[in-house]
Design a protein around this motif. Structure first.
Motif: not given
Length: 152
Positions: A21-28, A39-44
């Motif tokens: 669940a690396p949501c901030v890393t993904l957002a940055l 979920a957009d990159i296939g993580l649950d």
């Protein structure tokens, strides 16, 4: 941090997030802020790091944190429990497993770029590890039992 260490000292903030669940890393990394979720990159998003785990960074979080974050890293659940076991064994202290994510930061800096290694060598490192004092004793014992120390 400037209040504690003085305004003359630069503050570098690193986010630690669970691998699932690396949501901030993904957002940055994508620059999409709240428009992207794990979920957009296939993580649950399933993780033991419930104190850290959300699937999407809020717009407020992204807008506030983006200019302040020097970097981020992810950590696997098993590593959270390794750090928790070490903390209990060495310091006789308990924090929630998700809080143990901060202990991996120096290792990531040491393995990083020249700038990251400089930050490690020159900085004062503060581990922001809140949580644990309200965890019921039975749950604490169950969490510690999942550490390498607890399985011995």
């Amino acid at each position: 941090m400037h209040l504690a260490f003085g305004a003359a000292q630069p503050v570098r903030v690193f986010f630690a997030e669970p691998v699932a669940a690396p949501c901030v890393t993904l957002a940055l990394c994508t620059g999409k802020g709240a428009a992207v979720c794990v979920a957009d990159i296939g993580l649950d998003g399933k993780t033991e790091a419930d104190g850290l785990a959300v699937g999407r960074a809020s717009a407020l979080c992204f807008e506030t944190c983006a200019p302040l974050v020097e970097g981020s890293y992810t950590i696997e659940d098993c590593t959270l429990f390794e750090h928790l076991g070490a903390l209990v064994e060495l310091e006789r202290s308990f924090i929630e497993p998700s809080c143990c994510a901060c202990f991996a930061g120096p290792g990531h800096l040491a393995a990083g770029s020249q700038r990251a290694r400089w930050l490690l060598a020159e900085g004062t490192h503060v581990f922001w590890a809140t949580g644990g004092s309200l965890v019921p004793e039975a749950e604490r014992e169950a969490l510690v039992a999942r550490t390498p120390m607890g399985r011995q």
